[in-house]
Design a protein around this motif. Sequence first.
Motif, PDB file in Angstrom:
ATOM      1  N   SER A 163     -15.638 -16.473  -6.511  1.00  0.00           N
ATOM      2  CA  SER A 163     -16.283 -16.509  -7.825  1.00  0.00           C
ATOM      3  C   SER A 163     -15.299 -17.069  -8.837  1.00  0.00           C
ATOM      4  CB  SER A 163     -16.715 -15.099  -8.231  1.00  0.00           C
ATOM      5  OG  SER A 163     -17.206 -15.086  -9.557  1.00  0.00           O
ATOM      6  N   PRO A 164     -15.743 -18.021  -9.680  1.00  0.00           N
ATOM      7  CA  PRO A 164     -16.951 -18.828  -9.626  1.00  0.00           C
ATOM      8  C   PRO A 164     -17.064 -19.544  -8.275  1.00  0.00           C
ATOM      9  CG  PRO A 164     -15.832 -19.163 -11.727  1.00  0.00           C
ATOM     10  CD  PRO A 164     -14.921 -18.335 -10.887  1.00  0.00           C
ATOM     11  N   ALA A 165     -18.310 -19.728  -7.860  1.00  0.00           N
ATOM     12  CA  ALA A 165     -18.527 -20.101  -6.461  1.00  0.00           C
ATOM     13  C   ALA A 165     -18.823 -21.589  -6.255  1.00  0.00           C
ATOM     14  CB  ALA A 165     -19.692 -19.285  -5.901  1.00  0.00           C
ATOM     15  N   ASN A 166     -18.297 -22.072  -5.176  1.00  0.00           N
ATOM     16  CA  ASN A 166     -18.662 -23.358  -4.604  1.00  0.00           C
ATOM     17  C   ASN A 166     -19.442 -23.020  -3.329  1.00  0.00           C
ATOM     18  OD1 ASN A 166     -18.840 -25.903  -3.527  1.00  0.00           O
ATOM     19  ND2 ASN A 166     -16.643 -26.159  -3.165  1.00  0.00           N
ATOM     20  N   PRO A 167     -20.690 -23.408  -3.122  1.00  0.00           N
ATOM     21  CA  PRO A 167     -21.412 -24.462  -3.840  1.00  0.00           C
ATOM     22  C   PRO A 167     -22.373 -23.986  -4.926  1.00  0.00           C
ATOM     23  CG  PRO A 167     -22.637 -23.890  -1.872  1.00  0.00           C
ATOM     24  CD  PRO A 167     -21.425 -22.985  -1.897  1.00  0.00           C
ATOM     25  N   THR A 168     -22.508 -22.684  -5.178  1.00  0.00           N
ATOM     26  CA  THR A 168     -23.665 -22.236  -5.976  1.00  0.00           C
ATOM     27  C   THR A 168     -23.427 -22.256  -7.482  1.00  0.00           C
ATOM     28  OG1 THR A 168     -23.017 -19.906  -5.953  1.00  0.00           O
ATOM     29  CG2 THR A 168     -24.347 -20.682  -4.082  1.00  0.00           C
ATOM     30  N   GLY A 169     -22.173 -22.237  -7.915  1.00  0.00           N
ATOM     31  CA  GLY A 169     -21.882 -22.177  -9.353  1.00  0.00           C
ATOM     32  C   GLY A 169     -22.082 -20.784  -9.939  1.00  0.00           C
ATOM     33  N   SER A 170     -22.353 -19.798  -9.088  1.00  0.00           N
ATOM     34  CA  SER A 170     -22.593 -18.448  -9.621  1.00  0.00           C
ATOM     35  C   SER A 170     -21.264 -17.745  -9.894  1.00  0.00           C
ATOM     36  CB  SER A 170     -23.441 -17.622  -8.652  1.00  0.00           C
ATOM     37  OG  SER A 170     -22.675 -17.306  -7.525  1.00  0.00           O
ATOM     38  N   VAL A 171     -21.325 -16.772 -10.795  1.00  0.00           N
ATOM     39  CA  VAL A 171     -20.152 -15.975 -11.161  1.00  0.00           C
ATOM     40  C   VAL A 171     -20.509 -14.513 -10.920  1.00  0.00           C
ATOM     41  CG1 VAL A 171     -18.669 -15.276 -13.090  1.00  0.00           C
ATOM     42  CG2 VAL A 171     -19.359 -17.667 -12.861  1.00  0.00           C
ATOM     43  N   LEU A 172     -19.649 -13.824 -10.235  1.00  0.00           N
ATOM     44  CA  LEU A 172     -19.889 -12.427  -9.885  1.00  0.00           C
ATOM     45  C   LEU A 172     -20.082 -11.579 -11.151  1.00  0.00           C
ATOM     46  CD1 LEU A 172     -19.873 -11.072  -7.072  1.00  0.00           C
ATOM     47  CD2 LEU A 172     -17.488 -10.440  -7.511  1.00  0.00           C
ATOM     48  N   THR A 173     -21.141 -10.751 -11.171  1.00  0.00           N
ATOM     49  CA  THR A 173     -21.353  -9.864 -12.324  1.00  0.00           C
ATOM     50  C   THR A 173     -20.361  -8.702 -12.253  1.00  0.00           C
ATOM     51  OG1 THR A 173     -22.904  -8.493 -11.102  1.00  0.00           O
ATOM     52  CG2 THR A 173     -23.851 -10.340 -12.352  1.00  0.00           C
ATOM     53  N   LEU A 174     -20.171  -8.052 -13.400  1.00  0.00           N
ATOM     54  CA  LEU A 174     -19.255  -6.908 -13.438  1.00  0.00           C
ATOM     55  C   LEU A 174     -19.733  -5.824 -12.471  1.00  0.00           C
ATOM     56  CD1 LEU A 174     -16.856  -5.396 -14.616  1.00  0.00           C
ATOM     57  CD2 LEU A 174     -18.292  -4.677 -16.523  1.00  0.00           C
ATOM     58  N   GLU A 175     -21.038  -5.610 -12.454  1.00  0.00           N
ATOM     59  CA  GLU A 175     -21.598  -4.577 -11.567  1.00  0.00           C
ATOM     60  C   GLU A 175     -21.268  -4.881 -10.094  1.00  0.00           C
ATOM     61  OE1 GLU A 175     -25.802  -4.564 -11.915  1.00  0.00           O
ATOM     62  OE2 GLU A 175     -26.028  -2.769 -10.663  1.00  0.00           O
ATOM     63  N   ASN A 176     -21.456  -6.129  -9.703  1.00  0.00           N
ATOM     64  CA  ASN A 176     -21.186  -6.485  -8.300  1.00  0.00           C
ATOM     65  C   ASN A 176     -19.687  -6.535  -7.996  1.00  0.00           C
ATOM     66  OD1 ASN A 176     -23.819  -6.504  -7.475  1.00  0.00           O
ATOM     67  ND2 ASN A 176     -24.137  -8.651  -8.049  1.00  0.00           N
ATOM     68  N   PHE A 177     -18.916  -6.957  -8.983  1.00  0.00           N
ATOM     69  CA  PHE A 177     -17.459  -6.936  -8.823  1.00  0.00           C
ATOM     70  C   PHE A 177     -17.003  -5.505  -8.507  1.00  0.00           C
ATOM     71  CE2 PHE A 177     -13.373  -6.269 -11.227  1.00  0.00           C
ATOM     72  CZ  PHE A 177     -12.546  -7.007 -10.393  1.00  0.00           C
ATOM     73  N   ARG A 178     -17.523  -4.558  -9.300  1.00  0.00           N
ATOM     74  CA  ARG A 178     -17.149  -3.153  -9.079  1.00  0.00           C
ATOM     75  C   ARG A 178     -17.628  -2.670  -7.715  1.00  0.00           C
ATOM     76  NH1 ARG A 178     -18.630  -1.199 -15.133  1.00  0.00           N
ATOM     77  NH2 ARG A 178     -16.564  -1.504 -16.024  1.00  0.00           N
ATOM     78  N   ALA A 179     -18.857  -3.081  -7.360  1.00  0.00           N
ATOM     79  CA  ALA A 179     -19.414  -2.636  -6.076  1.00  0.00           C
ATOM     80  C   ALA A 179     -18.554  -3.167  -4.917  1.00  0.00           C
ATOM     81  CB  ALA A 179     -20.856  -3.108  -5.945  1.00  0.00           C
TER      82      ALA A 179
END
Length: 374
Positions: A163-179
């Motif tokens: 994160s930020p991700a290749n290939p999707t361009g998504s960024v991990l949310t705080l909630e998922n980062f914590r999870a």
Amino acid sequence: MVSKRVLSIKPSGIREIFEMATVDAINLGLGELDFEPPKEAREAYKEALDHDHNRYGPTKGIDPLRRKVAGKVQRYRKDITLDNVVITASGTQAAMAAFQTLFEPGDEVLIPEPGFVLYEPDTMMAGATPVPYPLRYEDHFQPDIEALKESITARTKGLVVNSPANPTGSVLTLENFRALKDIAHDHHLWIVSDEVYEDFLYGGTHYSFNEVIEQAVVLNSFSKSFAVPGWRIGYLTAPLEVVDHIANMQYHIIACPPTPPQFALAKVFDVQESFLRTVMPVFKKRRKAMVDGLNDIKGFHCHLPEGAFYAFPSYKQKIPSRDLAHKLVANGVISAPGTAFGGMGENHLRFSYAASEENITNGLAIVKKVVETL
Ligand SMILES: Cc1ncc(COP(=O)(O)O)c(C=O)c1O
């Protein structure tokens, strides 16, 4: 004649498209900035050569650069010092050294899918088994935490995050980062976090696994943030008890990272910030042109990427992504098939907006035309 290991590794599905392209093809497949590196960096490299920095250096890299890197990483975790830092010959080599150090036959390693092309072969070359965890369009390419937990077994040893991700361009949310931090903690997993796009954010926040350096190895690179992919220089951070093992592995891969770019980057490290301040507004405009253009194509749906410089639209047409990418390159546009990033990438294409707005507009006009004939 050659090892089973090398035969088990698939050739890159991106390279294949580039090899088919004619010289005048519009390149929306690029994984590197279409900017020259800052002038100060180029000057500093020449200076390093002229000041006789052309010899072998320390395996972990030179201290002035390790110190600069530690200073940057301290924004996530105050007690990280140069002792946690290894300078590498690129993010690619950092990944190889980390996987070889952490994983072994019998281990399972959770990897994102679609995900960057290194994670599967690096896991396999360590003799371990890659276990993909899906990232779905409908979830904005965030991991499905419950499903990920279910794929953990007694053999799971690692969790790869990008994160930020290749290939999707998504960024991990705080909630998922914590999870993910909790999962790694509860199941005693190593996190290998690929953060080479940490500076490529369009708003939002980058959460770094440097926060939990006790159980993470964080990969990074100068390729993107200094626009110097050809210099082959990167770095990683790791807990103290792992750093020397990684360095030992690195010694047997490359002996030491290249010397001149280390002196150059130690000198101009702080230029990175102003360089990115000029680059990011340009990317933000291109991102809009790319996403608007893609959503204007029948059957295509594209989220606004929050980071990196890739758009990863899904499409409804019944054609495999490899065939569609072949058709596009035959018509003069380079893209990457979604399946180059794993089977979950089917029915997607990756477009890079490290390209001029003019190329984005003209390239997508061709894509639209090709798609309408399907
Ligand atoms: C997610 C990701 N990780 C690592 C790398 C490797 O970068 P390098 O080897 O140039 O440092 C790349 C390059 O495209 C990437 O996209």
